[in-house]
Design a protein around this motif. Sequence first.
Motif, short mmCIF file in Angstrom:
data_model
loop_
_atom_site.label_atom_id
_atom_site.label_comp_id
_atom_site.label_asym_id
_atom_site.label_seq_id
_atom_site.Cartn_x
_atom_site.Cartn_y
_atom_site.Cartn_z
N PHE A 309 0.81 -1.23 0.00
CA PHE A 309 0.00 0.00 0.00
C PHE A 309 0.84 1.27 0.00
CE2 PHE A 309 -3.21 -2.93 1.94
CZ PHE A 309 -4.10 -2.88 0.89
N TYR A 310 1.90 1.27 0.80
CA TYR A 310 2.71 2.50 0.93
C TYR A 310 4.16 2.20 0.55
CZ TYR A 310 -0.92 4.28 4.18
OH TYR A 310 -2.08 4.70 4.77
N PRO A 311 4.71 2.96 -0.40
CA PRO A 311 6.17 2.93 -0.52
C PRO A 311 6.74 3.52 0.77
CG PRO A 311 5.22 4.60 -1.97
CD PRO A 311 4.09 3.91 -1.30
N ILE A 312 7.90 3.09 1.19
CA ILE A 312 8.43 3.57 2.47
C ILE A 312 9.51 4.62 2.21
CG2 ILE A 312 9.48 2.90 4.66
CD1 ILE A 312 8.22 0.13 4.30
N PRO A 313 9.17 5.90 2.48
CA PRO A 313 10.10 6.97 2.12
C PRO A 313 11.35 7.01 3.01
CG PRO A 313 7.84 7.79 2.31
CD PRO A 313 7.90 6.44 2.97
N ARG A 314 12.42 6.45 2.46
CA ARG A 314 13.73 6.41 3.13
C ARG A 314 14.79 6.46 2.05
NH1 ARG A 314 15.57 3.85 7.63
NH2 ARG A 314 16.97 2.53 6.49
N SER A 315 15.93 7.08 2.38
CA SER A 315 16.90 7.29 1.30
C SER A 315 17.46 5.97 0.76
CB SER A 315 18.02 8.22 1.76
OG SER A 315 18.52 7.75 2.97
N ASP A 316 17.62 4.95 1.62
CA ASP A 316 18.17 3.70 1.07
C ASP A 316 17.17 3.01 0.13
OD1 ASP A 316 16.59 3.14 3.24
OD2 ASP A 316 17.97 1.74 4.20
N ASN A 317 15.86 3.14 0.45
CA ASN A 317 14.86 2.59 -0.47
C ASN A 317 14.85 3.37 -1.78
OD1 ASN A 317 14.24 0.98 1.67
ND2 ASN A 317 12.33 2.02 2.20
N ARG A 339 1.56 5.16 -7.61
CA ARG A 339 2.26 5.00 -6.33
C ARG A 339 3.25 3.84 -6.32
NH1 ARG A 339 -0.31 5.12 -0.18
NH2 ARG A 339 -0.97 7.25 -0.33
N LEU A 340 2.82 2.70 -6.85
CA LEU A 340 3.65 1.50 -6.76
C LEU A 340 4.74 1.50 -7.83
CD1 LEU A 340 0.82 -1.14 -6.20
CD2 LEU A 340 2.16 0.10 -4.48
N ALA A 341 4.42 2.00 -9.00
CA ALA A 341 5.36 1.93 -10.12
C ALA A 341 6.42 3.02 -10.07
CB ALA A 341 4.61 1.98 -11.45
N THR A 342 6.11 4.14 -9.39
CA THR A 342 7.12 5.20 -9.28
C THR A 342 7.61 5.33 -7.84
OG1 THR A 342 5.48 6.97 -8.98
CG2 THR A 342 6.15 6.49 -11.24
N TYR A 343 7.17 4.39 -7.00
CA TYR A 343 7.62 4.31 -5.61
C TYR A 343 7.56 5.67 -4.90
CZ TYR A 343 9.82 1.98 -1.68
OH TYR A 343 10.06 1.42 -0.44
N ARG A 344 6.39 6.29 -5.00
CA ARG A 344 6.22 7.60 -4.35
C ARG A 344 4.92 7.63 -3.57
NH1 ARG A 344 6.48 12.41 -8.15
NH2 ARG A 344 6.25 13.51 -6.18
N TYR A 345 4.97 8.29 -2.42
CA TYR A 345 3.82 8.40 -1.51
C TYR A 345 2.90 9.49 -2.06
CZ TYR A 345 1.77 8.73 3.27
OH TYR A 345 0.96 8.72 4.38
N LEU A 346 2.11 9.13 -3.08
CA LEU A 346 1.29 10.10 -3.79
C LEU A 346 -0.15 10.04 -3.32
CD1 LEU A 346 2.56 9.30 -7.41
CD2 LEU A 346 3.20 11.29 -6.02
N ASN A 347 -0.81 11.18 -3.33
CA ASN A 347 -2.26 11.22 -3.08
C ASN A 347 -3.00 10.97 -4.39
OD1 ASN A 347 -1.91 11.86 -0.40
ND2 ASN A 347 -1.81 14.06 -0.82
#
Length: 371
Positions: A309-317, A339-347
């Motif tokens: 559901f959520y990409p995890i916003p961290r620099s190593d990820n 969200r999943l394909a660009t790995y970003r916590y988007l609304n």
Amino acid sequence: MASSIHTLIVGAGIAGATLARLQAEAGRSVLVLDRRPQVGGNCYDEQDAAGVLVHRYGPHYFSTNSDRVWNFISRFTAWRKYLYQVKALVDGQLFDFPINLNTINQFYGKQFTSVEAQAFIKTQCPTIPNPTNAEDQVLRQIGRALYDKFFLNYTLKHWGLHPRLLDPEVTARIPLRFDQDQRYSTRRYQAMPKAGYTNLFHHLLDHPKIQVELNCDFLQNRTAFHYHQLIYSGCVDAFFAYRFGPLPYRSVRFAFETLPLPYFQDFPQINYPNDFDYTRCVEIKHATGQSHPVTTLMREYPMAEGEPFYPIPRSDNQAIYLQYQQLATTVPNTFFVGRLATYRYLNMDQVVLASMNLHDRLEANQTVASG
Ligand code: UDP
């Protein structure tokens, strides 16, 4: 069938459905695949056994500042105007959340004016010029006491990580207010689709140039499809068979409970930063406006395993993602969005906008190629 497809779209969520519609309206033949038995992605809603309209994959409150997004989505649904409010239960009391003047006064037992509250909160905050993590981002704004009660444990629970290990953008989503504004969001347009999200998606996808195939996992059937271009909105690491390792996504288990009363709580959403294993209890009926003698609650239990559901916003990820992103640019006629394909916590509205922009780019390239 498949050979006449111009645009193959993987995923019938917001990104996929928006692009399907735009591509179809540009005259492209579109096939949308989804591995679930229904459209709508995580916006999917349906009536449960008791007849209550529920959001199966967490609450979705639509809001945007973008005229473009609003005008586009408004073509496919009537709206129910709705400004949603969230409360947080801390030490047995309900507080306004995001933190505002009321929260500060209630928490400290004061009657500050806005100016006084700002001056007071300033005395509570360490000086952190450039916050590099979610803890510092909150501490520099509201100080340790409010952070400990409202953010620390909620974040630990939701992400399974200490806020120090998360990027500042995670908590920067939440504003701090020195007025009494109790809205969760101050975006210009805020509303719920009058007949629900699933209905909205059916309208979005209802076009003679769009075919939809459900229960179909593209990654298990890649060679079965022939197309001119592919738009992919699933997990980018899965697309590339985890070549650079799996990208962590946070999951949630949604526990539903139906009660024989019209309403259980006074607000659509109550957050529980410090109590229970769940983060929040949502009674979406407040937001959908459904009139019904019974109600259904949804409690959210964050999970390490399960649907992403959520990409995890961290620099190593992010560093892992950048490798995938680079690889993605080398795959001909293949585009990644959502969200999943660009790995970003988007609304939701950001995904609509990203999809509209991608469509514009694709059509501009098409014109150049055929011109
Ligand atoms: N957050 C928190 N306490 C709350 C609500 C949010 O600490 O009561 C933090 C938490 O880290 C969360 C982030 O702020 O993941 C973003 O919250 P939001 O409500 O935007 O989360 P979403 O609805 O996207 O799950």
